[in-house]
Design a protein around this motif. Structure first.
Motif, PDB file in Angstrom:
ATOM      1  N   ASP A  69       2.788  -1.808   7.218  1.00 57.56           N
ATOM      2  CA  ASP A  69       2.499  -1.006   8.390  1.00 57.56           C
ATOM      3  C   ASP A  69       2.388   0.316   8.727  1.00 57.56           C
ATOM      4  O   ASP A  69       1.318   0.874   9.182  1.00 57.56           O
ATOM      5  N   ARG A  70       3.410   0.960   8.019  1.00 59.16           N
ATOM      6  CA  ARG A  70       3.274   2.417   7.907  1.00 59.16           C
ATOM      7  C   ARG A  70       1.810   2.982   7.316  1.00 59.16           C
ATOM      8  O   ARG A  70       1.473   3.829   7.640  1.00 59.16           O
ATOM      9  N   LEU A  71       1.768   2.354   6.233  1.00 60.96           N
ATOM     10  CA  LEU A  71       0.671   2.835   5.284  1.00 60.96           C
ATOM     11  C   LEU A  71      -0.694   2.387   6.128  1.00 60.96           C
ATOM     12  O   LEU A  71      -1.771   2.978   5.792  1.00 60.96           O
ATOM     13  N   GLU A  72      -0.830   1.192   6.692  1.00 62.59           N
ATOM     14  CA  GLU A  72      -1.916   0.663   7.557  1.00 62.59           C
ATOM     15  C   GLU A  72      -2.381   1.702   8.673  1.00 62.59           C
ATOM     16  O   GLU A  72      -3.486   1.940   8.872  1.00 62.59           O
ATOM     17  N   ARG A  73      -1.494   2.161   9.512  1.00 63.93           N
ATOM     18  CA  ARG A  73      -1.700   2.871  10.610  1.00 63.93           C
ATOM     19  C   ARG A  73      -2.489   4.113  10.358  1.00 63.93           C
ATOM     20  O   ARG A  73      -3.430   4.190  11.198  1.00 63.93           O
ATOM     21  N   PRO A  74      -2.215   5.003   9.492  1.00 69.52           N
ATOM     22  CA  PRO A  74      -2.992   6.154   9.113  1.00 69.52           C
ATOM     23  C   PRO A  74      -4.460   5.761   8.308  1.00 69.52           C
ATOM     24  O   PRO A  74      -5.229   6.868   7.965  1.00 69.52           O
ATOM     25  N   GLY A  75      -4.657   4.450   7.851  1.00 65.79           N
ATOM     26  CA  GLY A  75      -5.617   4.152   7.198  1.00 65.79           C
ATOM     27  C   GLY A  75      -5.618   4.345   5.750  1.00 65.79           C
ATOM     28  O   GLY A  75      -6.668   4.713   4.980  1.00 65.79           O
ATOM     29  N   LEU A  76      -4.432   4.260   5.053  1.00 69.65           N
ATOM     30  CA  LEU A  76      -4.366   4.604   3.757  1.00 69.65           C
ATOM     31  C   LEU A  76      -4.457   3.148   2.914  1.00 69.65           C
ATOM     32  O   LEU A  76      -4.992   3.262   1.759  1.00 69.65           O
ATOM     33  N   VAL A  77      -3.930   2.228   3.595  1.00 74.68           N
ATOM     34  CA  VAL A  77      -3.831   0.893   2.607  1.00 74.68           C
ATOM     35  C   VAL A  77      -4.334  -0.240   3.756  1.00 74.68           C
ATOM     36  O   VAL A  77      -4.107   0.039   5.100  1.00 74.68           O
ATOM     37  N   ARG A  78      -4.981  -0.967   3.336  1.00 73.59           N
ATOM     38  CA  ARG A  78      -5.324  -2.351   4.231  1.00 73.59           C
ATOM     39  C   ARG A  78      -5.144  -3.518   3.078  1.00 73.59           C
ATOM     40  O   ARG A  78      -5.004  -3.668   2.301  1.00 73.59           O
ATOM     41  N   ARG A  79      -4.840  -4.504   4.323  1.00 72.58           N
ATOM     42  CA  ARG A  79      -4.506  -5.970   3.662  1.00 72.58           C
ATOM     43  C   ARG A  79      -5.844  -6.748   3.809  1.00 72.58           C
ATOM     44  O   ARG A  79      -6.603  -6.468   4.752  1.00 72.58           O
ATOM     45  N   SER A  80      -6.105  -7.498   2.438  1.00 66.45           N
ATOM     46  CA  SER A  80      -7.388  -8.110   2.639  1.00 66.45           C
ATOM     47  C   SER A  80      -7.222  -9.399   1.947  1.00 66.45           C
ATOM     48  O   SER A  80      -6.421  -9.765   1.206  1.00 66.45           O
ATOM     49  N   ARG A  81      -7.867 -10.470   2.712  1.00 65.54           N
ATOM     50  CA  ARG A  81      -7.654 -11.867   2.070  1.00 65.54           C
ATOM     51  C   ARG A  81      -8.237 -12.004   0.566  1.00 65.54           C
ATOM     52  O   ARG A  81      -9.396 -11.466   0.529  1.00 65.54           O
ATOM     53  N   ASP A  82      -7.652 -12.558  -0.035  1.00 64.52           N
ATOM     54  CA  ASP A  82      -8.237 -12.835  -1.572  1.00 64.52           C
ATOM     55  C   ASP A  82      -9.352 -13.695  -1.544  1.00 64.52           C
ATOM     56  O   ASP A  82      -9.438 -14.851  -0.559  1.00 64.52           O
ATOM     57  N   PRO A  83     -10.695 -13.276  -1.982  1.00 60.98           N
ATOM     58  CA  PRO A  83     -11.845 -14.015  -1.668  1.00 60.98           C
ATOM     59  C   PRO A  83     -11.549 -15.560  -2.535  1.00 60.98           C
ATOM     60  O   PRO A  83     -12.403 -16.520  -2.137  1.00 60.98           O
ATOM     61  N   HIS A  84     -10.566 -15.437  -3.591  1.00 60.25           N
ATOM     62  CA  HIS A  84     -10.754 -16.699  -4.380  1.00 60.25           C
ATOM     63  C   HIS A  84      -9.484 -17.718  -3.800  1.00 60.25           C
ATOM     64  O   HIS A  84      -9.485 -18.788  -4.066  1.00 60.25           O
TER      65      HIS A  84
END
Length: 145
Positions: A69-84
């Protein structure tokens, strides 16, 4: 022991640089360790899930969630669904984090690369072997083995 003491001094200096970076960018020191883990995995072509990151950082599930959550707020990391496998979440380092790290650590990395150029291939191989063995020893000792 002189080599061990020198390694300790380098470790302390790098830790201070990391703490400075974290403080300057409003990050927790664990946030920096997470970014390093994610960048190393990306460089190795490995996908990272929140669970794998938490394990690598020795965090529980709640701690890992707070970290992300801390890393997502400033836009450093995002969670993404695995396409597979849409049930699985993968972690992606955003270009903003890479640029932030490069702007701060770039000169240090350049100086370290320059320092390595003063060694021949056999010497560099010995340094690599020693650092790999030191990392293994620290990991083993840290896990109580």
């Amino acid at each position: 022991m002189r080599l061990v003491h020198l390694l300790r001094a380098v470790t302390v200096e790098l830790h201070l640089r990391g703490a400075e970076f974290a403080a300057h960018n409003g990050l927790h020191p664990t946030d920096l360790r997470a970014l390093i883990q994610l960048l190393d995995a990306e460089r190795a072509g490995e996908a990272v899930t929140p669970g794998r990151l938490g394990e690598a950082l020795r965090l529980n599930s709640a701690g890992t969630t707070a970290l992300l959550d801390r890393l997502e707020r400033p836009g450093l990391v995002r969670r993404s669904r695995d396409p597979h496998d849409r049930r699985r979440v993968l972690l992606v380092v955003e270009p903003k984090a890479v640029e932030l790290g490069r702007s701060f650590f770039g000169p240090l990395i350049g100086a370290l690369v320059d320092a390595a150029e003063g060694f021949n291939p056999a010497e560099l191989d010995a340094v690599r072997r020693y650092l790999a063995a030191a990392l293994e020893a620290a990991d083993t000792a840290g896990r109580g083995a």
